[in-house]
Design a protein around this motif. Structure first.
Motif, mmCIF file in Angstrom:
data_model
loop_
_atom_site.group_PDB
_atom_site.id
_atom_site.type_symbol
_atom_site.label_atom_id
_atom_site.label_comp_id
_atom_site.label_asym_id
_atom_site.label_seq_id
_atom_site.Cartn_x
_atom_site.Cartn_y
_atom_site.Cartn_z
ATOM 1 N N SER A 248 0.823 -1.210 0.000
ATOM 2 C CA SER A 248 0.000 0.000 0.000
ATOM 3 C C SER A 248 0.857 1.260 0.000
ATOM 4 N N ASP A 249 2.137 1.120 0.341
ATOM 5 C CA ASP A 249 3.062 2.252 0.307
ATOM 6 C C ASP A 249 3.692 2.457 -1.067
ATOM 7 N N ASN A 250 3.464 1.551 -2.011
ATOM 8 C CA ASN A 250 4.075 1.675 -3.333
ATOM 9 C C ASN A 250 3.844 3.065 -3.917
ATOM 10 N N VAL A 251 4.884 3.623 -4.507
ATOM 11 C CA VAL A 251 4.770 4.926 -5.158
ATOM 12 C C VAL A 251 4.616 4.673 -6.652
ATOM 13 N N LYS A 252 3.490 5.124 -7.194
ATOM 14 C CA LYS A 252 3.194 4.813 -8.588
ATOM 15 C C LYS A 252 2.358 5.935 -9.202
ATOM 16 N N MET A 253 2.391 5.961 -10.523
ATOM 17 C CA MET A 253 1.478 6.803 -11.286
ATOM 18 C C MET A 253 0.401 5.904 -11.867
ATOM 19 N N THR A 254 -0.832 6.337 -11.785
ATOM 20 C CA THR A 254 -1.920 5.576 -12.395
ATOM 21 C C THR A 254 -2.246 6.186 -13.757
ATOM 22 N N HIS A 255 -2.790 5.362 -14.645
ATOM 23 C CA HIS A 255 -3.009 5.786 -16.023
ATOM 24 C C HIS A 255 -4.390 5.364 -16.495
ATOM 25 N N ALA A 256 -4.742 5.811 -17.685
ATOM 26 C CA ALA A 256 -6.050 5.489 -18.257
ATOM 27 C C ALA A 256 -5.907 5.259 -19.749
ATOM 28 N N ASN A 257 -6.734 4.382 -20.275
ATOM 29 C CA ASN A 257 -6.787 4.136 -21.716
ATOM 30 C C ASN A 257 -7.686 5.212 -22.318
ATOM 31 N N VAL A 258 -7.107 6.386 -22.531
ATOM 32 C CA VAL A 258 -7.891 7.561 -22.899
ATOM 33 C C VAL A 258 -8.273 7.550 -24.367
ATOM 34 N N ASP A 259 -9.352 8.270 -24.683
ATOM 35 C CA ASP A 259 -9.912 8.287 -26.029
ATOM 36 C C ASP A 259 -9.273 9.396 -26.863
ATOM 37 N N SER A 275 -0.135 4.702 -20.030
ATOM 38 C CA SER A 275 1.044 4.173 -19.348
ATOM 39 C C SER A 275 2.325 4.457 -20.135
ATOM 40 N N ILE A 276 3.334 4.896 -19.426
ATOM 41 C CA ILE A 276 4.616 5.234 -20.045
ATOM 42 C C ILE A 276 5.349 3.975 -20.503
ATOM 43 N N ILE A 277 5.331 2.939 -19.690
ATOM 44 C CA ILE A 277 5.972 1.683 -20.100
ATOM 45 C C ILE A 277 5.265 1.122 -21.329
ATOM 46 N N TRP A 278 3.933 1.139 -21.327
ATOM 47 C CA TRP A 278 3.194 0.658 -22.493
ATOM 48 C C TRP A 278 3.593 1.417 -23.749
ATOM 49 N N ARG A 279 3.645 2.741 -23.648
ATOM 50 C CA ARG A 279 3.909 3.550 -24.839
ATOM 51 C C ARG A 279 5.286 3.273 -25.409
ATOM 52 N N ASN A 280 6.215 2.846 -24.582
ATOM 53 C CA ASN A 280 7.583 2.604 -25.052
ATOM 54 C C ASN A 280 7.913 1.136 -25.246
ATOM 55 N N ALA A 281 7.048 0.244 -24.759
ATOM 56 C CA ALA A 281 7.342 -1.184 -24.882
ATOM 57 C C ALA A 281 6.291 -1.961 -25.638
ATOM 58 N N ALA A 282 5.078 -1.438 -25.747
ATOM 59 C CA ALA A 282 3.999 -2.271 -26.288
ATOM 60 C C ALA A 282 2.981 -1.495 -27.109
ATOM 61 N N TYR A 283 3.337 -0.301 -27.556
ATOM 62 C CA TYR A 283 2.439 0.474 -28.407
ATOM 63 C C TYR A 283 2.478 -0.063 -29.839
ATOM 64 N N ASP A 490 -3.372 1.205 -19.590
ATOM 65 C CA ASP A 490 -3.689 1.716 -18.252
ATOM 66 C C ASP A 490 -2.910 1.004 -17.153
ATOM 67 N N SER A 491 -1.800 0.351 -17.509
ATOM 68 C CA SER A 491 -0.940 -0.244 -16.477
ATOM 69 C C SER A 491 -0.349 0.853 -15.602
ATOM 70 N N ASP A 492 -0.122 0.540 -14.329
ATOM 71 C CA ASP A 492 0.478 1.509 -13.418
ATOM 72 C C ASP A 492 1.972 1.652 -13.696
ATOM 73 N N THR A 493 2.495 2.835 -13.419
ATOM 74 C CA THR A 493 3.934 3.085 -13.469
ATOM 75 C C THR A 493 4.462 3.015 -12.050
ATOM 76 N N TYR A 494 5.227 1.980 -11.732
ATOM 77 C CA TYR A 494 5.729 1.759 -10.375
ATOM 78 C C TYR A 494 7.105 2.409 -10.231
ATOM 79 N N LEU A 495 7.178 3.484 -9.451
ATOM 80 C CA LEU A 495 8.416 4.227 -9.274
ATOM 81 C C LEU A 495 9.264 3.677 -8.127
ATOM 82 N N LEU A 496 8.621 3.156 -7.101
ATOM 83 C CA LEU A 496 9.329 2.489 -6.006
ATOM 84 C C LEU A 496 8.326 1.565 -5.334
ATOM 85 N N THR A 497 8.753 0.336 -5.034
ATOM 86 C CA THR A 497 7.814 -0.644 -4.493
ATOM 87 C C THR A 497 8.355 -1.315 -3.236
ATOM 88 N N TYR A 498 7.419 -1.819 -2.457
ATOM 89 C CA TYR A 498 7.773 -2.593 -1.268
ATOM 90 C C TYR A 498 8.538 -3.869 -1.619
#
Length: 698
Positions: A248-259, A275-283, A490-498
């Motif tokens: 629950s302490d994970n620091v992340k950015m949330t995203h959306a599959n925007v139109d 999602s930033i990872i999506w745009r650079n790895a799976a777009y 809309d995958s989350d961007t995990y900046l630091l995790t437990y």
């Protein structure tokens, strides 16, 4: 440098702030936003976004080096700017791989930090000032991890040709800024001052969560110093104790599959919000997962154990499709999971590696057979790639056969000079009669479609269809890839995790000889990653992502992992069952899975010298790893001894911004720092093999 970078930043502010309300001073021209009119709560989220974008690009590209991701191209050409990952995946980088992370950090974020700090001090906001210092530290540490020596001390000054600083200076300065941020976050935000929650997209304005981020970053960065005399295990453990304590302490950015109609990143032209990872790895359809990564999830260290995370982290595609009687609709199908591109060896039945030599690129996407289609493969062509015609026929049967009704299998006819294959109606196949493409269908497309570009069927249906050039398969709902956990729109961007903190603690305690403590942290790290993934998977299922818009069940890729499956894995050979059995390799390879695409994977891999096995007495850390078979050395020069530091990719070459526009200062540093290693100039291909400052083996 600041004068040059501020030109681009002004464009960011104009586009980013023009749609916002309540940011204008009454005496400010609304058509000319500037550093005075941009308030702290409007400036901070842009800093967070552009830092995160730089991090995302760096993470995807460097995890080509760690053998998580690759591309469909073998990229034999030296100057192919569209295939950065393939250059890194074959351990033959070129200078162009570094441009986007550098650009997004310095142009998109860094040059705006002094103004945010000044504005925060002006209004008396310790928390906005602290946030700016944290982001400043994160960005410059990242640049130093990639390049080692970078402009730092004078990078954000009026000096247009700042001297680069040594990596040690960057780390020291960033750790000081982090300590100052801790002091500021420990202070209350004064009454009447803009609350941090109004501008914070990472922690929602929660100062206590920012403090945990600060301590977690300190632990990570001090941990990067494991090869140096500065390594302090007690300081790392003390920082971990004050860092993230649960998922629950994970620091992340949330995203959306925007139109459609959404604003786009002015530096890259990509839609904000996704999602930033999506745009650079799976777009695009050109990225694939590496066989090494697939094996971590399906046969961890040769254990023969399948990880419950495999179905979530590896994409699936439809196979053995049976059509309705009118042959227009999919009646039923099976699912094939990605096998990963083998860049380290030769697949069964083949003469050489799929991407070696002059072989064509892996097929991006496949064509739908709207009727039976027969292709004739010349035996001479088959024998160019396969050990025998029989091996080729076996591959056709494996990937285009196996139907319950054998009449649905691809029909194979052998003549004197050809093998004729009839692909049945409803199959995906490559329309070129080149035998090298036939098995490419096992490298399941890594992409996930999005609604902004009208590739996806809906915001909750992110499966990949052949929508860019073949609307037929999209209309039918023919899934060519389900996408993966870390790389959907809309995958989350995990900046630091437990989980990262758990594995870092396990590493430090193992180094100290406390195997009991290390084992406890190792087990907690694995369990925490399962828990972290299930949080997002439950969200997806709640939104209805487990079923495509046309009614096909893709829950294998979206449903949370069953607790029984998790417990079975925790008791399996893939997980050590006692402290006495635990090795450093177990810790670091489980950490590699849990870190996703984070560029910290490359930091860790460098710290342990990949698979050289020459760090202390830990043995080979990243087992089952080897150099890419198709490492051509077109762009780079490395040692031929895999026990040498300089056999591996150790850094990026200095960015074009420095070599082309700050040539004198950059070359001066280059020759001063690297001349002793035979480096002759800014573009010497040996530069990629020189370890960054913290990476030299003791």
């Amino acid at each position: 440098m600041k004068k040059i970078l501020s030109i681009a930043l002004s464009l960011i502010l104009i586009l980013g702030l023009s749609s916002c309300e309540n940011w204008l001073d009454v005496n400010t021209n609304p058509n000319s936003p500037n550093s005075e009119s941009a308030t702290v709560e409007l400036r901070l989220p842009w800093l967070q976004y552009y830092y995160a974008y730089a991090w995302g690009v760096a993470s995807v590209r460097t995890n080509g080096i760690t053998q998580i991701i690759t591309e469909t191209t073998n990229n034999l050409g030296q100057f192919d700017y569209n295939n950065h990952i393939s250059k890194l995946a074959k351990w033959d980088p070129h200078q162009d791989v570094n441009l986007t992370p550098y650009q997004h950090w310095f142009v998109g974020a860094a040059c705006n930090i002094p103004d945010l700090i000044n504005k925060a001090q002006e209004i008396g906001s310790p928390h906005y000032e602290a946030a700016a210092l944290v982001i400043k530290s994160m960005g410059f540490i990242m640049m130093s991890d990639l390049f080692s020596e970078i402009p730092y001390t004078y990078a954000l000054s009026s000096d247009v040709s700042p001297s680069p600083d040594k990596g040690e200076v960057v780390y020291e300065g960033c750790l000081k800024d982090l300590d100052r941020a801790i002091e500021l976050f420990s202070q209350p935000q004064p009454a009447g001052v803009t609350p941090l929650s109004q501008g914070d997209t990472w922690c929602g304005g929660d100062a206590s969560k920012w403090l945990k981020l600060c301590y977690g970053l300190k632990a990570r960065w001090l941990g990067n110093l494991s090869k140096t005399d500065l390594y302090d295990p007690e300081a790392i453990l003390a920082a971990i104790d004050k860092s993230l304590q649960s998922v629950s302490d994970n620091v992340k950015m949330t995203h959306a599959n925007v139109d459609k109609g959404s604003d786009k990143n002015v530096l890259a032209g990509h839609t904000y919000g996704t999602s930033i990872i999506w745009r650079n790895a799976a777009y695009n359809a050109t990225e694939r997962l590496n066989r090494y990564y697939v094996n971590l999830l399906t046969n961890f260290k040769g254990s023969g154990v399948e990880d419950p995370r495999a179905d979530k982290l590896l994409p699936h595609m439809m196979t053995r499709v049976t059509l309705t009687p009118d042959e227009y609709w999919i009646a039923e199908c099976e699912w094939r999971r990605d096998e990963g591109v083998n860049i380290q060896g030769v697949d069964e039945g083949w003469k050489e590696n799929r991407l070696a030599g002059g072989a064509p690129n892996i097929r991006d996407l496949f064509t739908y057979a709207s009727k039976d289609v027969t292709l004739s493969y010349a035996k001479a062509d088959i024998e160019t790639y396969y050990v025998s015609v029989d091996a080729f026929i076996a591959a056709v049967k494996k990937y285009y056969g196996g139907f319950a009704d054998a009449e649905r299998d691809a029909k194979i006819t052998v003549t004197d000079n050809t093998v004729d294959v009839t692909y049945r109606t409803g199959m995906m196949y490559c329309e070129e009669a080149n035998p090298i493409y036939v098995e490419d269908i096992k490298y399941v497309n890594h992409a996930a479609d999005n609604v902004a570009d009208a590739f996806g069927l809906s915001a909750t249906d992110m499966s990949c269809y052949y929508s860019k050039s073949d609307a037929w398969t999209r209309d039918m709902g023919y899934v060519q890839g389900t996408g993966t956990f870390y790389a959907r729109p809309d995958s989350d961007t995990y900046l630091l995790t437990y989980p990262e903190m758990c594995f870092l603690k396990a590493e430090v305690l193992f180094r100290k000889g406390d195997k009991g403590g290390a084992y406890d942290a190792y087990i907690k790290g694995i369990r925490a990653h399962f828990e972290m993934m299930n949080v997002k998977l439950n969200q997806w299922m709640g939104l209805g992502c487990g079923t495509t818009e046309l009614g096909f069940d893709v829950s294998m890729a979206y449903a949370p992992m069953a607790q029984d499956d998790i417990e079975a894995y925790m008791k399996s050979k893939a997980v050590k069952q006692s402290a006495g059995e635990l090795t450093m390799s177990d810790i670091m390879m489980q950490k590699l899975i849990a870190m996703g695409y984070d560029y910290q994977n490359w930091n860790d891999m460098r710290r342990f010298n990949y698979y050289a096995g020459n760090i202390n007495d830990y043995g080979v850390i990243y087992t089952e790893m080897n150099a890419p078979v198709y490492r051509t050395g077109t762009n780079s020069t490395f040692s031929t001894d895999d026990k040498s530091d300089r056999f591996y990719v150790r850094r990026f070459m200095q960015c074009y911004y420095e070599t082309d526009f700050n040539t004198v200062e950059t070359e001066k540093l280059c020759l001063e720092m690297y001349g002793q290693y035979g480096i002759t100039g800014l573009y010497d291909p040996n530069i990629f093999s020189i370890p960054v400052w913290w990476d030299w083996t003791k």
